[in-house]
Design a protein around this motif. Structure first.
Motif, mmCIF file in Angstrom:
data_model
loop_
_atom_site.group_PDB
_atom_site.id
_atom_site.type_symbol
_atom_site.label_atom_id
_atom_site.label_comp_id
_atom_site.label_asym_id
_atom_site.label_seq_id
_atom_site.Cartn_x
_atom_site.Cartn_y
_atom_site.Cartn_z
ATOM 1 N N LYS A 23 0.814 -1.222 0.265
ATOM 2 C CA LYS A 23 -0.001 0.246 0.381
ATOM 3 C C LYS A 23 0.948 1.502 0.108
ATOM 4 N N PRO A 24 0.882 1.436 -1.030
ATOM 5 C CA PRO A 24 1.657 2.807 -0.952
ATOM 6 C C PRO A 24 1.183 4.235 -0.503
ATOM 7 N N ASN A 25 1.744 5.061 0.371
ATOM 8 C CA ASN A 25 1.002 6.130 0.751
ATOM 9 C C ASN A 25 2.080 7.384 0.460
ATOM 10 N N GLY A 26 1.220 8.692 0.456
ATOM 11 C CA GLY A 26 2.914 10.051 0.799
ATOM 12 C C GLY A 26 2.112 11.112 1.077
ATOM 13 N N GLN A 27 2.843 12.191 1.788
ATOM 14 C CA GLN A 27 1.836 13.096 2.713
ATOM 15 C C GLN A 27 3.090 14.569 2.115
ATOM 16 N N ILE A 28 2.559 15.755 2.593
ATOM 17 C CA ILE A 28 3.377 17.030 1.952
ATOM 18 C C ILE A 28 4.290 16.776 3.099
ATOM 19 N N GLN A 49 1.207 11.001 13.857
ATOM 20 C CA GLN A 49 -0.131 10.135 13.615
ATOM 21 C C GLN A 49 -0.239 10.294 12.286
ATOM 22 N N ASN A 50 0.575 10.646 11.535
ATOM 23 C CA ASN A 50 0.052 10.208 9.976
ATOM 24 C C ASN A 50 0.625 9.046 10.205
ATOM 25 N N LEU A 51 -0.613 8.706 9.501
ATOM 26 C CA LEU A 51 -0.276 7.606 8.230
ATOM 27 C C LEU A 51 0.907 6.886 7.337
ATOM 28 N N THR A 52 1.373 8.182 7.251
ATOM 29 C CA THR A 52 2.117 8.393 5.653
ATOM 30 C C THR A 52 3.594 7.682 7.282
ATOM 31 N N CYS A 53 3.559 8.066 8.117
ATOM 32 C CA CYS A 53 4.936 7.825 9.808
ATOM 33 C C CYS A 53 4.999 6.557 9.962
ATOM 34 N N LYS A 82 -5.563 15.103 2.150
ATOM 35 C CA LYS A 82 -6.618 13.983 3.123
ATOM 36 C C LYS A 82 -5.455 13.302 3.911
ATOM 37 N N SER A 83 -6.357 12.199 4.059
ATOM 38 C CA SER A 83 -5.701 11.105 4.509
ATOM 39 C C SER A 83 -5.900 9.795 3.931
ATOM 40 N N GLY A 84 -4.322 8.532 3.336
ATOM 41 C CA GLY A 84 -3.902 7.530 2.945
ATOM 42 C C GLY A 84 -5.139 6.323 3.728
ATOM 43 N N ARG A 85 -5.851 7.376 4.888
ATOM 44 C CA ARG A 85 -6.847 5.999 5.749
ATOM 45 C C ARG A 85 -8.300 5.765 4.377
ATOM 46 N N ASN A 88 -6.720 6.423 -1.919
ATOM 47 C CA ASN A 88 -5.920 6.240 -1.975
ATOM 48 C C ASN A 88 -4.978 7.553 -2.905
ATOM 49 N N LYS A 89 -4.042 7.744 -2.390
ATOM 50 C CA LYS A 89 -3.763 9.349 -2.439
ATOM 51 C C LYS A 89 -3.520 9.224 -4.205
ATOM 52 N N PHE A 90 -2.484 8.149 -4.642
ATOM 53 C CA PHE A 90 -1.518 8.041 -5.871
ATOM 54 C C PHE A 90 -2.597 7.697 -7.028
#
Ligand code: FE
Length: 232
Positions: A23-28, A49-53, A82-85, A88-90
């Protein structure tokens, strides 16, 4: 303590991407800096708290895409508000798999790199990740976006001396309008300023919030017009 002094620190705007169990995820992220040259290492601050972390602490690898100055706010919003939870940000984003197996966002990226985690330090709400850079690539010669540019220009807090601002103000004055109310997005904090409008998305400068089409959405996070409230 004058908080404003902290606003004088300069940053860029980046997308940190990682992947866990396919599962890919990313954040600013904006807090990124090179630590050493030999070996090349980089540090980045992430909210725990971020999913990316969460993914990054398991995978121990990540990529960074450095965004160019004219990156649209909607694109930043896709990764920033937006949250990857929940999505799907991709989806619909141009990306590639790096040599580390991590996803790398290519849209609006002028350079990218991949790194593996070699150290971490918890600081309150955040964690500082130190990564050894394994790959680095230049994708274009465009100018990078700075945090100041993102805030002052893209977010609509245009400096009073910005040409667009003055023009719009004159226009409002000609129309004989008094003051027009600003509206804030309850989701991301974006402020709609009628003097500036949202020309990138078809709303001309000088358009009152009431006259903005109902189909219009927050240029940063995509929230509907009903998610806005008047700035008191
Ligand atoms: Fe918003």
């Amino acid at each position: 303590m004058n908080q404003e002094a902290l606003h004088k620190i300069t940053y860029g705007i980046y997308i940190l991407s990682t992947e866990f169990e396919g599962k890919p995820n990313g954040q600013i992220v904006n807090s990124v800096f090179q630590v050493t040259a030999e070996p090349a290492t980089i540090a980045v601050s992430l909210n725990k708290q971020n999913l990316t972390c969460e993914y990054l602490l398991k995978t121990k690898k990540f990529s960074l895409s450095m965004l160019e100055k004219n990156t649209p706010m909607t694109f930043i919003g896709q990764f920033g508000f937006k949250s990857g939870r929940t999505s799907n940000k991709f989806e619909g984003i141009s990306s590639k798999k790096g040599t580390t197996g991590m996803p790398i966002v290519l849209d609006h990226a002028l350079a990218c790199l991949e790194a593996e985690v070699i150290g971490q330090l918890e600081v309150g709400t955040n964690i500082i990740i130190v990564g050894k850079i394994l790959e680095a690539e230049v994708l274009s010669q465009l100018e990078p976006m700075t945090y100041v540019y993102y805030h002052d220009v893209k977010k609509g807090f245009s400096p009073k001396n910005a040409p667009t601002y003055i023009k719009a103000e004159e226009m409002v004055a000609k129309k004989g309008e008094k003051t027009m109310d600003k509206y804030v997005c309850k989701v991301c904090g974006y402020i709609y300023d009628p003097v500036v409008g949202d020309p990138d998305n078809g709303v001309a400068a000088g358009t009152k919030f009431e006259d903005v089409p109902n189909t219009w959405v927050c240029p940063i996070c995509g929230a509907g017009k009903d998610q806005f409230e008047e700035v008191k």
